[in-house]
Design a protein around this motif. Structure first.
Motif, PDB file in Angstrom:
ATOM      1  N   HIS A   3      -3.768   5.954  -5.267  1.00 50.38           N
ATOM      2  CA  HIS A   3      -4.000   4.513  -5.204  1.00 50.38           C
ATOM      3  C   HIS A   3      -5.399   4.105  -5.669  1.00 50.38           C
ATOM      4  O   HIS A   3      -5.919   3.067  -5.263  1.00 50.38           O
ATOM      5  CB  HIS A   3      -3.757   3.988  -3.780  1.00 50.38           C
ATOM      6  CG  HIS A   3      -2.598   4.618  -3.102  1.00 50.38           C
ATOM      7  ND1 HIS A   3      -1.307   4.414  -3.504  1.00 50.38           N
ATOM      8  CD2 HIS A   3      -2.532   5.518  -2.069  1.00 50.38           C
ATOM      9  CE1 HIS A   3      -0.486   5.134  -2.750  1.00 50.38           C
ATOM     10  NE2 HIS A   3      -1.200   5.820  -1.883  1.00 50.38           N
ATOM     11  N   ASN A  46      -4.509  -3.432   2.200  1.00 44.78           N
ATOM     12  CA  ASN A  46      -4.853  -2.063   2.564  1.00 44.78           C
ATOM     13  C   ASN A  46      -6.247  -1.987   3.176  1.00 44.78           C
ATOM     14  O   ASN A  46      -7.191  -2.657   2.737  1.00 44.78           O
ATOM     15  CB  ASN A  46      -4.684  -1.136   1.357  1.00 44.78           C
ATOM     16  CG  ASN A  46      -5.879  -1.098   0.442  1.00 44.78           C
ATOM     17  OD1 ASN A  46      -6.844  -0.366   0.677  1.00 44.78           O
ATOM     18  ND2 ASN A  46      -5.826  -1.889  -0.639  1.00 44.78           N
ATOM     19  N   GLN A  60       0.840  -1.192   0.000  1.00 46.81           N
ATOM     20  CA  GLN A  60       0.000   0.000   0.000  1.00 46.81           C
ATOM     21  C   GLN A  60       0.877   1.245   0.000  1.00 46.81           C
ATOM     22  O   GLN A  60       1.264   1.762   1.037  1.00 46.81           O
ATOM     23  CB  GLN A  60      -0.931   0.009   1.220  1.00 46.81           C
ATOM     24  CG  GLN A  60      -1.859   1.204   1.300  1.00 46.81           C
ATOM     25  CD  GLN A  60      -2.795   1.318   0.114  1.00 46.81           C
ATOM     26  OE1 GLN A  60      -3.003   0.362  -0.620  1.00 46.81           O
ATOM     27  NE2 GLN A  60      -3.360   2.485  -0.091  1.00 46.81           N
ATOM     28  N   HIS A  93      -8.816   0.586  -1.358  1.00 47.39           N
ATOM     29  CA  HIS A  93      -8.275   1.035  -2.647  1.00 47.39           C
ATOM     30  C   HIS A  93      -8.032  -0.172  -3.565  1.00 47.39           C
ATOM     31  O   HIS A  93      -7.583  -1.214  -3.088  1.00 47.39           O
ATOM     32  CB  HIS A  93      -6.952   1.775  -2.443  1.00 47.39           C
ATOM     33  CG  HIS A  93      -7.076   3.057  -1.699  1.00 47.39           C
ATOM     34  ND1 HIS A  93      -6.023   3.626  -1.003  1.00 47.39           N
ATOM     35  CD2 HIS A  93      -8.132   3.906  -1.525  1.00 47.39           C
ATOM     36  CE1 HIS A  93      -6.402   4.759  -0.442  1.00 47.39           C
ATOM     37  NE2 HIS A  93      -7.683   4.942  -0.734  1.00 47.39           N
ATOM     38  N   ALA A 120      -1.541  -0.283  -5.230  1.00 44.27           N
ATOM     39  CA  ALA A 120      -2.288  -0.482  -3.985  1.00 44.27           C
ATOM     40  C   ALA A 120      -1.858  -1.801  -3.366  1.00 44.27           C
ATOM     41  O   ALA A 120      -1.307  -2.676  -4.049  1.00 44.27           O
ATOM     42  CB  ALA A 120      -3.795  -0.479  -4.239  1.00 44.27           C
ATOM     43  N   SER A 161      -8.161   5.973  -5.162  1.00 40.35           N
ATOM     44  CA  SER A 161      -9.194   6.446  -4.241  1.00 40.35           C
ATOM     45  C   SER A 161     -10.280   7.214  -4.992  1.00 40.35           C
ATOM     46  O   SER A 161     -10.038   7.814  -6.046  1.00 40.35           O
ATOM     47  CB  SER A 161      -8.568   7.344  -3.173  1.00 40.35           C
ATOM     48  OG  SER A 161      -9.566   8.029  -2.439  1.00 40.35           O
ATOM     49  N   ARG A 210      -3.232  -3.326 -11.836  1.00 42.20           N
ATOM     50  CA  ARG A 210      -3.119  -3.042 -10.404  1.00 42.20           C
ATOM     51  C   ARG A 210      -2.015  -3.883  -9.784  1.00 42.20           C
ATOM     52  O   ARG A 210      -1.923  -5.088 -10.038  1.00 42.20           O
ATOM     53  CB  ARG A 210      -4.445  -3.352  -9.702  1.00 42.20           C
ATOM     54  CG  ARG A 210      -5.613  -2.589 -10.221  1.00 42.20           C
ATOM     55  CD  ARG A 210      -6.955  -3.160  -9.799  1.00 42.20           C
ATOM     56  NE  ARG A 210      -7.017  -3.538  -8.393  1.00 42.20           N
ATOM     57  CZ  ARG A 210      -8.143  -3.990  -7.797  1.00 42.20           C
ATOM     58  NH1 ARG A 210      -9.258  -4.113  -8.496  1.00 42.20           N
ATOM     59  NH2 ARG A 210      -8.124  -4.311  -6.530  1.00 42.20           N
TER      60      ARG A 210
END
Length: 789
Positions: free
Chosen positions: A710, A737, A529, A741, A733, A712, A759
């Motif tokens: 990340h 986390n 994260q 996220h 991310a 959000s 990701r």
């Protein structure tokens, strides 16, 4: 001289397992070695050996794939760390780490926020009392999440190590209730371990207690400074449960048992009590390995010693080569991923060195008349002969080897093996005599602290330290072939010269490839994260934008994720280091990188100094100033720059807004090369995005967008994404986390604009390459697809 079949099967099965992750290099090494042995072994033996290698590869691949699929299933189930109630049956000896127990066990029942975790899932937890044992059933309230792995292409792959532990979920204990006591041999051994641990903690001197627990129980709980010193000095083996420990402990017990049995007339008259004692030694070897923590090195040494004792019990002469081969075969049969256990491999390498390199030299030394000279030369020979084959493996852990390690081993070995080891082992039996127990503990503490002092002195002798790059797969392949040639026993000097030349040539080839010329490369490093980006420019210059970081944990993604990748890429320098904004999940890992590599410039918004961003941020800037690194603020970097053929446009924070948050004062940087462009946005949120759209307009257009914050919901507005018009979006991310996220609205926005999303929490590291025209994207997951099938 022929080839021992058992040793051949063991080596090829062990090597074959490596083919699950490095099929080409492993195949080349095995083919070359089998070709070299074709005149020394019958064809049927080599054919069976090749079948053993294939079986090893298949079993390792199945184990790796099964683990990764299970871990992915748990990630999909929990999505984020959750509070859980778990009924757990412990199936592994609890280990004491940082003042609490590390527990591993199998789920009987688990519920996490109304989500049921399937029974049989293996879990690792931190916390709980020290007297738990295998077989115990406990009710636990804990936080659970999928295990954290830093998966970066080009860096050492953590998946095999994680798969060996067979743990899919981990977390911390908030409350624990014992429901049922375990019974059986494992529980009895763990009860003995808990007793010895309590007595060590109660009686050993401060600073020596952790060393004693490592020596006796195999619990690695050293401070960071001590751990680094023992690794760098080459003295870690003195605290590891190895063949030396087993030989001392078990052989001493077997000899004592033989003497005892010889004094029993009825037994002495009926047969050879030595064979009876040797038979008991088989069981004692395995029991001691389990009591001492059950590391890969302990079990390998135990299996080898058990084979030696079994041969003696059967009235046959033990063969060291055959015993080694048997230990490899058993090791691979028990654990299909034994080839990925570094302690197991180090134990094998050290044994091979002692048997193949040390024994001939020791036989010559034995002819000397001076006892003191013989002892000195034998000590040096043992150290050097065991270190040579271990060196490539040690370089996988650290970039340095020190010549001071030879002297350190000669000085420290008597304290470690002749004083500390017997005293620490005997100490556990002396609770009935408190005064004697304290005296033994005090003496053992002194010896251990002396070993620690030698380790630190050796590690601090930096002028004797040699820097080496991490060996590549091809270099390890070449070393394997060279070892096979050496073992064939012909023209060994020529073999050594050719091996050194081959390794040097492969190193030159590797360095010519890094960094790539004529190509812009962006790597989104899997730092969990946080953010960590490596930018390699066509000119050969290298930037590092952030390096991740976690709050409230000792895990350092700079040391664990970024530096290993830089080291694998032969990075000798960071030309520009950028703190996108002063938040710990971006700057913490930069400290480790700055300590390890020269840095030309450090870009910092300055907002952290104005508002205070904690001790790590202050340490980073202080270290940069102490090393003469030029620190640049937005007023000196905003606008356009050139990095060779790449145009660098710094859009934000231009100017810095003192009333805005750190996120909305992030460095926003666009890299343009030929017809392609990459946009890096730090943690820019809605306000900064809106200002950028208003001020820069179509200049924001980029093929690749490093998504802000990340993923959000506070970033990546529709207006901003529409203006950038990316084809690929990178989101950094962490699997664990707590913020959820990336958020669903952000993913929906990107999807509505037809953007391909990659990701790090799903795919590991992301590698973007462009020559100014074509653009390619590769991830850890796409490169390791066989793990996810």
């Amino acid at each position: 001289m022929g080839v021992d079949g058992l040793l051949l099967f063991g080596v090829l099965a062990l090597a074959g397992a490596l083919g699950a992750t490095a099929p080409i290099e492993t195949g080349l090494a095995i083919a070359a070695c089998v070709g070299l042995l074709s005149r020394r072994a019958p064809a049927w033996l080599l054919a069976v050996g090749l079948l053993a290698a294939a079986a090893g590869a298949v079993r390792a691949g199945v184990a790796l794939g099964s683990h990764e699929r299970g871990r992915e299933a748990m990630r999909a189930l929990l999505e984020a760390p959750r509070r859980c109630t778990v009924t757990l049956e412990l199936d592994e000896s609890p280990v004491w780490v940082h003042g609490s127990a590390r527990l591993r066990g199998v789920v009987r029942h688990a519920e996490c926020d109304e989500r049921l975790v399937p029974a049989g899932v293996r879990v690792q937890l931190y916390g709980g009392p020290s007297d738990l044992r295998r077989g115990d059933v406990v009710d636990v309230t804990c936080d659970l999440a999928p295990t954290r792995l830093f998966r970066n292409l080009g860096a050492p792959d953590p998946t095999p190590y994680a798969a060996r532990g067979r743990v899919w979920l981990s977390g911390s204990v908030h409350a624990l209730e014992l429901l049922e006591r375990g019974t059986g041999l494992g529980a009895l051994i763990d009860r003995a371990r808990a007793h010895v641990r309590r007595r060590i903690v109660a009686t050993f001197a401060p600073g020596a207690e952790e060393l004693a627990r490592a020596l006796v129980l195999g619990e690695t709980d050293l401070s960071e400074e001590d751990n680094a010193a023992f690794k760098k000095s080459g003295l870690s083996h003195l605290l590891a449960v190895s063949g030396t420990h087993l030989v001392f402990a078990v052989v001493s017990l077997v000899r004592a048992l033989r003497v005892l049995l010889a004094h029993i007339p009825l037994l002495a008259a009926r047969g050879d009590v030595g064979r009876v004692a040797a038979g008991a030694g088989v069981a004692l070897s395995l029991l001691y390995a389990d009591f001492a923590g059950g590391s890969g090195s302990a079990w390998r040494a135990a299996w080898m010693l058990a084979v030696v004792f079994a041969a003696s019990a059967l009235g046959r002469r033990p063969s060291g080569v055959r015993a080694l081969g048997a230990s490899l075969v058993v090791g691979v049969l028990v654990d299909p991923l034994a080839a990925y256990d570094l302690s197991f491999l180090l134990s094998v390498a050290a044994t091979v060195g002692l048997m193949g390199l040390g024994s001939p030299v020791v036989r010559r030394i034995a002819r000397l008349e001076s006892r003191a000279l013989r002892w000195l030369l034998e000590s040096v020979t043992a150290t050097v002969s065991s270190m040579i084959p271990c060196a490539p493996l040690l370089l996988l852990m650290a970039p340095e080897l020190t010549l001071a390690g030879v002297a350190a081993n000669v000085v420290a070995a008597p304290f470690g093996e002749l004083v500390s080891l017997p005293l620490c082992l005997g100490h556990g039996l002396l609770a009935w005599a408190p005064a004697l127990e304290r005296g033994v503990a005090l003496t053992a503490s002194g010896a251990l602290l002396a070993v620690r002092a030698v380790a630190h002195a050796s590690a601090n002798a930096t002028w004797l330290a040699l820097d080496f790059p991490e060996p590549t797969r091809l270099q390890l392949c070449a070393l394997s072939v060279a070892t096979a040639l050496w073992c064939c026993g012909r023209r060994r000097v020529l073999v050594a010269i050719l091996a050194c030349g081959g390794l040097l040539g492969l190193e030159l080839v590797e360095r010519s490839r890094e960094p790539p010329r004529g190509e812009l490369r962006l790597t989104a490093v899997d730092v969990g994260q946080g953010d960590g980006l490596i930018v390699d420019f066509p000119s050969g210059r290298r930037w590092l934008v952030d390096a991740g970081g976690f709050m409230g944990t000792t895990v350092d993604p700079g040391a664990r994720a970024v530096l290993p990748l830089l080291r694998a890429r032969r990075a000798a320098r960071i030309d520009v280091m950028v703190i996108s904004h002063p938040h710990p999940d971006h700057f913490t890992g930069l400290v480790a990188v700055l300590r390890a590599l020269p840095v030309g410039e450090l870009w910092d918004t300055g907002q952290g100094e104005a508002h205070g961003s904690g001790p790590v941020y202050r340490e980073l800037l202080a270290l940069a100033r102490a090393r003469g690194v030029r620190i640049r603020r937005p007023d000196s970097v905003c606008g356009e720059h050139r990095e060779g053929d790449v145009r660098v446009a710094v859009f934000g924070p231009c100017p810095l807004d003192p009333d805005a948050s750190a996120n909305d004062n992030s460095f926003v940087i666009k890299l343009s090369y030929g017809e392609r462009a990459l946009l890096l946005t730090g943690d820019a949120e809605h306000d900064q995005e809106a200002a950028l759209v208003a001020r820069e307009g179509d200049a924001l257009r980029a093929d690749v967008l490093k998504v802000g914050h990340h993923g959000s919901r506070t970033s990546s507005t529709r207006e901003f994404v529409a203006r950038v018009r990316p084809t690929v979006a990178l989101i950094s991310a962490g699997t664990r986390n707590r913020f959820g996220h990336p958020h669903a609205p952000t993913l929906a926005t990107l999807s509505s604009h037809g953007v391909r999303v990659e990701r790090t929490d799903e795919s590991g590291s992301i590698l973007v390459r462009t020559d100014g025209q074509a653009l390619s994207v590769e991830t850890y997951r796409s490169a390791r697809g066989y793990l996810f099938d």
